[in-house]
Design a protein around this motif. Structure first.
Motif, PDB file in Angstrom:
ATOM      1  N   LEU A  24       2.951   5.541   7.318  1.00 40.80           N
ATOM      2  CA  LEU A  24       2.091   4.818   5.650  1.00 40.80           C
ATOM      3  C   LEU A  24       3.227   4.297   4.991  1.00 40.80           C
ATOM      4  O   LEU A  24       4.716   5.331   4.552  1.00 40.80           O
ATOM      5  CB  LEU A  24       1.175   5.854   5.115  1.00 40.80           C
ATOM      6  CG  LEU A  24       0.864   5.158   3.921  1.00 40.80           C
ATOM      7  CD1 LEU A  24      -0.463   5.644   3.402  1.00 40.80           C
ATOM      8  CD2 LEU A  24       1.868   6.070   2.441  1.00 40.80           C
ATOM      9  N   ILE A  25       3.468   3.426   4.161  1.00 42.39           N
ATOM     10  CA  ILE A  25       4.296   3.226   2.975  1.00 42.39           C
ATOM     11  C   ILE A  25       3.368   3.600   2.064  1.00 42.39           C
ATOM     12  O   ILE A  25       3.042   3.102   1.512  1.00 42.39           O
ATOM     13  CB  ILE A  25       5.025   2.096   3.487  1.00 42.39           C
ATOM     14  CG1 ILE A  25       5.605   1.124   5.102  1.00 42.39           C
ATOM     15  CG2 ILE A  25       5.777   1.781   2.310  1.00 42.39           C
ATOM     16  CD1 ILE A  25       5.193  -0.247   5.061  1.00 42.39           C
ATOM     17  N   GLY A  26       4.964   4.369   1.096  1.00 42.86           N
ATOM     18  CA  GLY A  26       3.864   4.695  -0.202  1.00 42.86           C
ATOM     19  C   GLY A  26       4.882   4.399  -0.982  1.00 42.86           C
ATOM     20  O   GLY A  26       6.178   5.147  -1.625  1.00 42.86           O
ATOM     21  N   ASP A  27       4.382   4.245  -2.488  1.00 39.75           N
ATOM     22  CA  ASP A  27       6.029   4.365  -3.766  1.00 39.75           C
ATOM     23  C   ASP A  27       5.816   6.021  -4.442  1.00 39.75           C
ATOM     24  O   ASP A  27       5.734   6.095  -5.277  1.00 39.75           O
ATOM     25  CB  ASP A  27       4.717   3.015  -4.111  1.00 39.75           C
ATOM     26  CG  ASP A  27       4.009   3.245  -5.176  1.00 39.75           C
ATOM     27  OD1 ASP A  27       3.375   4.204  -4.728  1.00 39.75           O
ATOM     28  OD2 ASP A  27       3.774   2.015  -6.153  1.00 39.75           O
ATOM     29  N   LEU A  29       5.061  11.028  -4.622  1.00 40.95           N
ATOM     30  CA  LEU A  29       5.439  11.914  -4.456  1.00 40.95           C
ATOM     31  C   LEU A  29       3.675  12.230  -3.386  1.00 40.95           C
ATOM     32  O   LEU A  29       3.312  12.753  -2.495  1.00 40.95           O
ATOM     33  CB  LEU A  29       5.551  13.144  -5.271  1.00 40.95           C
ATOM     34  CG  LEU A  29       7.060  12.588  -5.195  1.00 40.95           C
ATOM     35  CD1 LEU A  29       7.695  13.582  -6.657  1.00 40.95           C
ATOM     36  CD2 LEU A  29       7.965  13.185  -3.886  1.00 40.95           C
ATOM     37  N   THR A  30       2.392  11.904  -4.098  1.00 39.30           N
ATOM     38  CA  THR A  30       1.153  11.952  -3.818  1.00 39.30           C
ATOM     39  C   THR A  30       0.933  11.461  -2.153  1.00 39.30           C
ATOM     40  O   THR A  30       0.610  11.703  -0.989  1.00 39.30           O
ATOM     41  CB  THR A  30       0.417  11.125  -4.582  1.00 39.30           C
ATOM     42  OG1 THR A  30       0.502  12.203  -5.970  1.00 39.30           O
ATOM     43  CG2 THR A  30      -1.352  11.459  -3.964  1.00 39.30           C
ATOM     44  N   ASP A  31       1.247   9.985  -1.737  1.00 39.91           N
ATOM     45  CA  ASP A  31       1.318   9.392  -0.746  1.00 39.91           C
ATOM     46  C   ASP A  31       2.107   9.629  -0.028  1.00 39.91           C
ATOM     47  O   ASP A  31       1.773  10.289   1.575  1.00 39.91           O
ATOM     48  CB  ASP A  31       1.967   7.841  -0.879  1.00 39.91           C
ATOM     49  CG  ASP A  31       1.487   7.280  -1.886  1.00 39.91           C
ATOM     50  OD1 ASP A  31      -0.257   7.146  -1.927  1.00 39.91           O
ATOM     51  OD2 ASP A  31       1.386   6.030  -2.200  1.00 39.91           O
ATOM     52  N   VAL A  32       3.539  10.144  -0.334  1.00 39.87           N
ATOM     53  CA  VAL A  32       3.768  11.189   0.559  1.00 39.87           C
ATOM     54  C   VAL A  32       3.514  12.478   1.518  1.00 39.87           C
ATOM     55  O   VAL A  32       3.847  12.677   2.787  1.00 39.87           O
ATOM     56  CB  VAL A  32       5.764  11.650   0.227  1.00 39.87           C
ATOM     57  CG1 VAL A  32       6.483  12.132   1.422  1.00 39.87           C
ATOM     58  CG2 VAL A  32       6.679   9.955   0.196  1.00 39.87           C
ATOM     59  N   GLY A  33       3.087  13.036   0.808  1.00 39.69           N
ATOM     60  CA  GLY A  33       2.596  14.294   0.683  1.00 39.69           C
ATOM     61  C   GLY A  33       1.051  14.366   1.832  1.00 39.69           C
ATOM     62  O   GLY A  33       1.241  15.253   2.564  1.00 39.69           O
ATOM     63  N   ALA A  34       0.995  13.034   1.554  1.00 42.06           N
ATOM     64  CA  ALA A  34      -0.753  12.636   2.007  1.00 42.06           C
ATOM     65  C   ALA A  34      -0.410  12.919   3.582  1.00 42.06           C
ATOM     66  O   ALA A  34      -1.187  12.995   4.479  1.00 42.06           O
ATOM     67  CB  ALA A  34      -1.403  11.773   1.248  1.00 42.06           C
ATOM     68  N   ALA A  35       0.315  11.877   3.662  1.00 45.35           N
ATOM     69  CA  ALA A  35       0.599  11.107   5.206  1.00 45.35           C
ATOM     70  C   ALA A  35       1.103  12.707   5.903  1.00 45.35           C
ATOM     71  O   ALA A  35       0.642  12.313   7.456  1.00 45.35           O
ATOM     72  CB  ALA A  35       1.987  10.054   5.012  1.00 45.35           C
ATOM     73  N   TRP A  36       2.685  12.959   4.565  1.00 44.13           N
ATOM     74  CA  TRP A  36       2.649  14.477   5.915  1.00 44.13           C
ATOM     75  C   TRP A  36       1.465  15.120   6.059  1.00 44.13           C
ATOM     76  O   TRP A  36       0.913  15.562   7.587  1.00 44.13           O
ATOM     77  CB  TRP A  36       3.442  15.104   5.140  1.00 44.13           C
ATOM     78  CG  TRP A  36       4.907  14.721   5.283  1.00 44.13           C
ATOM     79  CD1 TRP A  36       5.236  13.564   5.473  1.00 44.13           C
ATOM     80  CD2 TRP A  36       6.309  15.126   4.095  1.00 44.13           C
ATOM     81  NE1 TRP A  36       6.865  13.252   5.979  1.00 44.13           N
ATOM     82  CE2 TRP A  36       6.787  13.942   4.572  1.00 44.13           C
ATOM     83  CE3 TRP A  36       6.136  16.050   3.381  1.00 44.13           C
ATOM     84  CZ2 TRP A  36       8.427  14.220   4.025  1.00 44.13           C
ATOM     85  CZ3 TRP A  36       7.713  16.114   2.333  1.00 44.13           C
ATOM     86  CH2 TRP A  36       8.457  14.990   2.825  1.00 44.13           C
ATOM     87  N   ALA A  37       0.385  15.594   5.679  1.00 42.93           N
ATOM     88  CA  ALA A  37      -0.391  16.313   5.720  1.00 42.93           C
ATOM     89  C   ALA A  37      -0.984  15.899   7.374  1.00 42.93           C
ATOM     90  O   ALA A  37      -2.417  16.697   8.042  1.00 42.93           O
ATOM     91  CB  ALA A  37      -1.421  16.495   4.652  1.00 42.93           C
ATOM     92  N   ILE A  43       7.037   5.888   4.959  1.00 37.97           N
ATOM     93  CA  ILE A  43       8.072   5.912   4.341  1.00 37.97           C
ATOM     94  C   ILE A  43       7.761   5.497   2.915  1.00 37.97           C
ATOM     95  O   ILE A  43       7.153   4.497   2.188  1.00 37.97           O
ATOM     96  CB  ILE A  43       8.603   4.018   4.764  1.00 37.97           C
ATOM     97  CG1 ILE A  43       8.832   3.910   6.389  1.00 37.97           C
ATOM     98  CG2 ILE A  43       9.478   3.153   4.016  1.00 37.97           C
ATOM     99  CD1 ILE A  43       8.340   2.871   7.079  1.00 37.97           C
ATOM    100  N   GLY A  44       9.300   6.358   1.937  1.00 34.45           N
ATOM    101  CA  GLY A  44       8.837   5.687   0.842  1.00 34.45           C
ATOM    102  C   GLY A  44       9.784   4.816   0.536  1.00 34.45           C
ATOM    103  O   GLY A  44      10.483   4.563   0.310  1.00 34.45           O
ATOM    104  N   TYR A  45       9.155   4.121  -0.749  1.00 31.90           N
ATOM    105  CA  TYR A  45       9.853   2.966  -1.631  1.00 31.90           C
ATOM    106  C   TYR A  45       9.326   2.879  -3.027  1.00 31.90           C
ATOM    107  O   TYR A  45       8.209   3.817  -3.829  1.00 31.90           O
ATOM    108  CB  TYR A  45       9.207   1.821  -1.289  1.00 31.90           C
ATOM    109  CG  TYR A  45       9.042   0.397  -2.133  1.00 31.90           C
ATOM    110  CD1 TYR A  45       9.977  -0.155  -1.695  1.00 31.90           C
ATOM    111  CD2 TYR A  45       8.197   0.550  -3.377  1.00 31.90           C
ATOM    112  CE1 TYR A  45      10.534  -0.920  -2.206  1.00 31.90           C
ATOM    113  CE2 TYR A  45       8.923  -0.950  -4.569  1.00 31.90           C
ATOM    114  CZ  TYR A  45      10.115  -1.435  -4.122  1.00 31.90           C
ATOM    115  OH  TYR A  45       9.913  -2.665  -4.577  1.00 31.90           O
ATOM    116  N   ALA A  46      10.521   3.030  -3.751  1.00 31.62           N
ATOM    117  CA  ALA A  46      10.679   3.495  -5.420  1.00 31.62           C
ATOM    118  C   ALA A  46      11.042   1.622  -5.805  1.00 31.62           C
ATOM    119  O   ALA A  46      12.576   1.366  -5.189  1.00 31.62           O
ATOM    120  CB  ALA A  46      11.248   4.640  -5.361  1.00 31.62           C
ATOM    121  N   ASP A  47      10.647   1.486  -6.883  1.00 34.72           N
ATOM    122  CA  ASP A  47      11.137   0.177  -7.467  1.00 34.72           C
ATOM    123  C   ASP A  47      11.601   0.828  -8.729  1.00 34.72           C
ATOM    124  O   ASP A  47      12.026   0.217  -9.852  1.00 34.72           O
ATOM    125  CB  ASP A  47      10.024  -0.604  -7.725  1.00 34.72           C
ATOM    126  CG  ASP A  47       9.121  -0.175  -8.432  1.00 34.72           C
ATOM    127  OD1 ASP A  47       8.819   1.142  -8.682  1.00 34.72           O
ATOM    128  OD2 ASP A  47       7.973  -0.890  -8.903  1.00 34.72           O
TER     129      ASP A  47
END
Length: 51
Positions: A24-27, A29-37, A43-47
């Motif tokens: 999952l490519i997310g932007d 911390l919620t995206d990251v946490g949900a993917a890990w769970a 892959i975290g993306y921050a603009d």
């Protein structure tokens, strides 16, 4: 879209790959946490520097 563990699992294609085969490519911390769970790599993306 607010990601949850369940929504991450629903995003997987109908060929039913294993979570470990998905990314999952997310932007947020919620995206990251949900993917890990869900057992999905992420892959975290921050603009913005603060993200």
């Amino acid at each position: 879209m607010n990601r949850t563990r369940r929504s991450c699992r629903q995003l997987r294609p109908s060929c039913d790959p294993k979570p470990a085969d998905c990314t999952l490519i997310g932007d947020s911390l919620t995206d990251v946490g949900a993917a890990w769970a869900a057992g999905i790599s992420v892959i975290g993306y921050a603009d913005q520097a603060w993200k």
